[in-house]
Design an enzyme around this catalytic site. Structure first.
Site, PDB file in Angstrom:
ATOM      1  N   TYR A  75       8.021   5.064 -13.713  1.00 33.43           N
ATOM      2  CA  TYR A  75       7.477   4.667 -15.016  1.00 33.43           C
ATOM      3  C   TYR A  75       8.279   5.246 -16.176  1.00 33.43           C
ATOM      4  CZ  TYR A  75       3.106   2.328 -13.705  1.00 33.43           C
ATOM      5  OH  TYR A  75       2.177   1.442 -13.253  1.00 33.43           O
ATOM      6  N   LYS A 111       7.550   7.104   0.458  1.00 31.82           N
ATOM      7  CA  LYS A 111       8.404   6.302   1.331  1.00 31.82           C
ATOM      8  C   LYS A 111       9.611   7.163   1.697  1.00 31.82           C
ATOM      9  CE  LYS A 111       8.670   2.212   2.042  1.00 31.82           C
ATOM     10  NZ  LYS A 111       8.490   1.477   3.333  1.00 31.82           N
ATOM     11  N   ASP A 164       3.379   2.171   2.504  1.00 32.28           N
ATOM     12  CA  ASP A 164       3.039   0.825   2.987  1.00 32.28           C
ATOM     13  C   ASP A 164       2.010   0.914   4.119  1.00 32.28           C
ATOM     14  OD1 ASP A 164       4.990   1.988   4.602  1.00 32.28           O
ATOM     15  OD2 ASP A 164       6.034   0.107   5.025  1.00 32.28           O
ATOM     16  N   ASP A 212      -0.474   3.435  -8.623  1.00 37.10           N
ATOM     17  CA  ASP A 212      -0.933   2.275  -9.385  1.00 37.10           C
ATOM     18  C   ASP A 212      -1.392   1.183  -8.421  1.00 37.10           C
ATOM     19  OD1 ASP A 212      -1.305   0.670 -11.713  1.00 37.10           O
ATOM     20  OD2 ASP A 212       0.595  -0.336 -11.276  1.00 37.10           O
ATOM     21  N   ASP A 244      -5.568   0.140  -7.210  1.00 39.69           N
ATOM     22  CA  ASP A 244      -6.159  -1.197  -7.367  1.00 39.69           C
ATOM     23  C   ASP A 244      -6.707  -1.685  -6.031  1.00 39.69           C
ATOM     24  OD1 ASP A 244      -5.552  -1.425 -10.065  1.00 39.69           O
ATOM     25  OD2 ASP A 244      -4.783  -3.468  -9.871  1.00 39.69           O
TER      26      ASP A 244
END
Ligand code: IPM
Ligand code: MG
Length: 367
Positions: free
Chosen positions: A142, A192, A224, A248, A252
């Site tokens: 970000y 990751k 993942d 983020d 969600d």
């Protein structure tokens, strides 16, 4: 002692209407529980751009640094889609997070029993779910440099940089371990490390910090696989700690497990201020939902539960936070439903302010 101070930034879209319900709740705590706040209100996002040509005025930024806590509604809307990137409504929110150094973003995903059938997953997968995602909020892709759209030969190239320092990882890890100590003492760190060096460093540093928390059972997962496990059997998790971008996405995803994005609050916390309270901003996880704005359809619960988090994390009022959370649970159990919560099993439809009325009623009944 002066009253604790709150800066309210309703923002855009449904922000103002859900925040109006929060203001009534704040007044209730002042009148009935003697918890009086010194409340001021200001602009952020598209409405700030309309008024000042910037999504966050410097005076608002300065005020946010001074108050005990900031409550934010939502920012953004189609009207602002074509604005230059530097003045988009979201930049106002990102500036608040960055300049207040709110590195630890707590996003609880709790499934209220009354809504368990409402999730897109089966009831037994989500009923009783209570997990906490801790998202790093001030670094990573970000904010990493270099960033931008550059010319390379005769084509353009878009660049963003995932960058984490050890200290940035360590401080958010520490806040996640501290939370885990107060919960079920299980922490899963997601990155990751199989493809990203920043992921390898993340895993190393979280492991180092874990030595200070021998009672917490630490595990690591690729992000993942974490997404897959969150939908397969979310109750395996207690606290999850992850970086800004994965957080983020995963938050969600976790939100939907609970039935509606309209339910989820968040707290963004930084270092302690001189008075011992953390720098803090509280906001619902949902966005500005321009499609339903101004129609009394929005669910104010995420924003109301964000104020409950403020009571708990900024003002040391855990019992009053629990009172507010129980009031929300009560009205849901009674079948009251804003439009987003209207499932096949029905319920009593209520507007945004109707939901506020009911929660105030349940608060009264709690005395
Ligand atoms: C969130 C939002 C923000 C983010 C946007 C509005 C900038 O999606 O808080 O999750 O990407 O962090
Ligand atoms: Mg998001």
């Amino acid at each position: 002692m002066p009253n604790p101070s709150l800066l309210i930034l309703p923002g855009d879209g449904i922000g103002p209407e859900v925040m109006a319900e929060v203001r009534r709740i704040i007044d209730w705590f002042g009148g009935k529980r003697g918890l009086v706040f010194d409340v001021s209100e200001d602009l952020v996002g598209g409405c700030a751009y309309d008024a000042h040509g910037t999504p966050l005025h410097d005076d608002t930024m300065a005020r946010a640094q001074e108050v005990d806590a900031v409550l934010l509604g939502a920012v953004g809307g189609p009207k602002y889609d074509d604005l230059d990137f530097s003045v988009k409504p979201e930049r106002g929110l990102l500036r608040l997070r960055k300049e207040m150094d709110l590195f630890s973003n707590l996003r609880p995903a709790q499934c209220f029993d009354a809504l368990a059938d409402f999730s897109s997953l089966k009831r037994d997968v989500v009923a009783g779910l209570d997990i906490m995602i801790v998202r790093e909020l001030t670094s990573g892709v970000y904010f990493g440099e270099p960033r931008g759209i550059f010319k390379e030969g005769n084509e353009r190239v878009g660049i963003n940089t995932q960058r984490y320092t050890e200290s940035e990882i360590a401080r958010v890890a520490r806040s996640a371990f501290e939370l885990a100590m107060k919960r079920d003492r299980k922490l899963c760190s997601m990155e990751k490390a199989n493809v990203m060096e920043s992921g390898i460093l993340w895993r190393d540093v979280v492991t180092e910090v874990s030595r200070d928390y021998p009672e917490v059972e630490l595990s690591h997962m690729y992000a993942d696989a974490g997404a897959m496990q969150l939908t397969r059997w979310p109750k395996q998790f207690d606290v999850i700690v992850t970086d800004n971008l994965f957080g983020d996405l995963l938050s969600d995803l976790a939100a939907m497990l609970t039935g509606s994005l309209g339910m989820l609050p968040s707290a963004s916390l930084g270092a302690p201020m001189a008075n011992g309270r953390p720098k803090a901003l509280y906001e619902p996880v949902h966005g500005s939902a321009p499609d339903i704005a101004g129609q009394g359809k929005a669910n104010p619960i995420a924003c109301i539960l964000s104020f409950a988090m403020a009571l708990r994390y900024s003002f040391d009022q855990g019992a009053e936070a629990a009172r507010l959370e129980a009031a929300v649970e009560r009205v849901l159990a009674d079948g009251l439903r804003t439009a987003d919560l209207m499932g096949p099993e029905g319920g009593t439809p209520v507007s945004t302010s109707g939901m506020g009325d009911a929660i105030l009623g349940a608060l009264d009944a709690s005395l």
